[in-house]
Design a protein around this motif. Structure first.
Motif, PDB file in Angstrom:
ATOM      1  N   LYS A  27       0.828  -1.203   0.000  1.00  0.00           N
ATOM      2  CA  LYS A  27       0.000   0.000   0.000  1.00  0.00           C
ATOM      3  C   LYS A  27       0.862   1.253   0.000  1.00  0.00           C
ATOM      4  CE  LYS A  27      -3.441  -0.038   2.983  1.00  0.00           C
ATOM      5  NZ  LYS A  27      -4.269  -0.360   4.168  1.00  0.00           N
ATOM      6  N   LYS A  28       1.890   1.252   0.824  1.00  0.00           N
ATOM      7  CA  LYS A  28       2.760   2.429   0.931  1.00  0.00           C
ATOM      8  C   LYS A  28       3.627   2.600  -0.317  1.00  0.00           C
ATOM      9  CE  LYS A  28       6.549   4.263   3.683  1.00  0.00           C
ATOM     10  NZ  LYS A  28       7.558   3.937   4.674  1.00  0.00           N
ATOM     11  N   THR A  29       4.228   1.517  -0.782  1.00  0.00           N
ATOM     12  CA  THR A  29       5.171   1.581  -1.901  1.00  0.00           C
ATOM     13  C   THR A  29       4.490   1.977  -3.202  1.00  0.00           C
ATOM     14  OG1 THR A  29       6.528  -0.105  -0.838  1.00  0.00           O
ATOM     15  CG2 THR A  29       6.926   0.272  -3.172  1.00  0.00           C
ATOM     16  N   PHE A  30       3.291   1.439  -3.441  1.00  0.00           N
ATOM     17  CA  PHE A  30       2.600   1.682  -4.704  1.00  0.00           C
ATOM     18  C   PHE A  30       1.406   2.618  -4.561  1.00  0.00           C
ATOM     19  CE2 PHE A  30       4.904  -2.247  -5.324  1.00  0.00           C
ATOM     20  CZ  PHE A  30       5.514  -2.022  -6.533  1.00  0.00           C
ATOM     21  N   THR A  31       1.213   3.170  -3.384  1.00  0.00           N
ATOM     22  CA  THR A  31       0.060   4.015  -3.063  1.00  0.00           C
ATOM     23  C   THR A  31      -1.251   3.343  -3.462  1.00  0.00           C
ATOM     24  OG1 THR A  31       0.154   5.337  -5.117  1.00  0.00           O
ATOM     25  CG2 THR A  31       1.398   6.174  -3.211  1.00  0.00           C
ATOM     26  N   TRP A  32      -1.333   2.058  -3.148  1.00  0.00           N
ATOM     27  CA  TRP A  32      -2.531   1.276  -3.458  1.00  0.00           C
ATOM     28  C   TRP A  32      -3.541   1.363  -2.324  1.00  0.00           C
ATOM     29  CZ3 TRP A  32       0.270  -3.839  -5.193  1.00  0.00           C
ATOM     30  CH2 TRP A  32       0.704  -3.705  -6.526  1.00  0.00           C
ATOM     31  N   THR A  33      -4.792   1.237  -2.694  1.00  0.00           N
ATOM     32  CA  THR A  33      -5.863   1.112  -1.714  1.00  0.00           C
ATOM     33  C   THR A  33      -5.921  -0.351  -1.275  1.00  0.00           C
ATOM     34  OG1 THR A  33      -7.503   0.564  -3.392  1.00  0.00           O
ATOM     35  CG2 THR A  33      -7.215   2.923  -2.877  1.00  0.00           C
ATOM     36  N   ASP A  34      -6.729  -0.626  -0.262  1.00  0.00           N
ATOM     37  CA  ASP A  34      -6.926  -2.020   0.163  1.00  0.00           C
ATOM     38  C   ASP A  34      -7.446  -2.857  -1.001  1.00  0.00           C
ATOM     39  OD1 ASP A  34      -6.083  -1.715   2.821  1.00  0.00           O
ATOM     40  OD2 ASP A  34      -8.083  -1.121   3.494  1.00  0.00           O
ATOM     41  N   ALA A  35      -8.371  -2.283  -1.763  1.00  0.00           N
ATOM     42  CA  ALA A  35      -8.953  -3.003  -2.896  1.00  0.00           C
ATOM     43  C   ALA A  35      -7.894  -3.321  -3.952  1.00  0.00           C
ATOM     44  CB  ALA A  35     -10.087  -2.190  -3.516  1.00  0.00           C
ATOM     45  N   GLU A  36      -6.997  -2.363  -4.227  1.00  0.00           N
ATOM     46  CA  GLU A  36      -5.955  -2.596  -5.227  1.00  0.00           C
ATOM     47  C   GLU A  36      -4.954  -3.652  -4.759  1.00  0.00           C
ATOM     48  OE1 GLU A  36      -5.890   1.696  -7.539  1.00  0.00           O
ATOM     49  OE2 GLU A  36      -4.849   1.516  -5.612  1.00  0.00           O
ATOM     50  N   VAL A  37      -4.631  -3.638  -3.475  1.00  0.00           N
ATOM     51  CA  VAL A  37      -3.761  -4.694  -2.937  1.00  0.00           C
ATOM     52  C   VAL A  37      -4.445  -6.042  -3.103  1.00  0.00           C
ATOM     53  CG1 VAL A  37      -2.691  -5.656  -0.860  1.00  0.00           C
ATOM     54  CG2 VAL A  37      -2.524  -3.210  -1.323  1.00  0.00           C
ATOM     55  N   GLY A  38      -5.745  -6.089  -2.803  1.00  0.00           N
ATOM     56  CA  GLY A  38      -6.500  -7.330  -2.961  1.00  0.00           C
ATOM     57  C   GLY A  38      -6.484  -7.839  -4.396  1.00  0.00           C
ATOM     58  N   ILE A  39      -6.626  -6.927  -5.334  1.00  0.00           N
ATOM     59  CA  ILE A  39      -6.594  -7.288  -6.757  1.00  0.00           C
ATOM     60  C   ILE A  39      -5.216  -7.822  -7.129  1.00  0.00           C
ATOM     61  CG2 ILE A  39      -6.642  -6.329  -9.095  1.00  0.00           C
ATOM     62  CD1 ILE A  39      -8.873  -4.392  -7.986  1.00  0.00           C
ATOM     63  N   ALA A  40      -4.182  -7.096  -6.724  1.00  0.00           N
ATOM     64  CA  ALA A  40      -2.813  -7.495  -7.065  1.00  0.00           C
ATOM     65  C   ALA A  40      -2.471  -8.862  -6.470  1.00  0.00           C
ATOM     66  CB  ALA A  40      -1.819  -6.442  -6.586  1.00  0.00           C
TER      67      ALA A  40
END
Length: 153
Positions: free
Chosen positions: A25-38
């Motif tokens: 989340k911090k490194t890629f400025t992802w949301t929880d949803a984006e982390v879940g997708i990745a």
């Protein structure tokens, strides 16, 4: 995919998985949803080191200008070798564009995911006459060597 997910977390405690999610989340400025997708599309991202993720983030976001969400939907980008695949291919495409040999901007995910043979067939072989040393220099760059004729700067 389940097998890959199991391999990615088999030796990680819940705390380490949580820490890795926070790092993503911090490194890629992802949301929880984006982390879940990745993670659902590429569970191997959980096994990447902090340094590896940071270097890829700097390259993909800062240098290439890719959007974080674009990367989240294509987490395979985080598994390719930075020096052996991503950088050499990016600089080949950049060189071709700057020299008017490439008419349109290619999709970088496609550029990076293709096999080496397909990449050469699409991006190097059509320009053998204009840039005869391109394949040799690309091969050298993939091995970490400094090409003799082609400069990646």
């Amino acid at each position: 995919m389940f097998k890959h997910a199991l391999q990615a977390v088999a030796y990680l405690s819940e705390d380490k998985i949580t820490a890795k999610v926070e790092l993503l989340k911090k490194t890629f400025t992802w949301t929880d949803a984006e982390v879940g997708i990745a993670v659902s599309k590429g569970p191997a991202v959980l096994s990447r080191t902090k340094e590896s993720l940071q270097r890829r983030s700097e390259f993909l976001i800062s240098e290439l200008g890719l959007e974080p969400a674009y990367i989240a939907y294509r987490p395979a980008l985080l598994t390719y070798s930075l020096e052996g695949r991503l950088r050499p291919r990016y600089y080949i495409v950049k060189f071709l564009k700057e020299n008017g040999l490439l008419k349109c901007d290619p999709n970088y995910y496609t550029v990076f995911k293709e096999s080496d043979m397909t990449f050469k067939k699409k991006f190097i072989h059509p320009h053998k006459e204009a840039v005869p040393h391109l394949e040799k220099d690309y091969d050298a760059a993939c091995k970490g060597e400094v090409p003799t004729n082609f400069r990646f700067t």
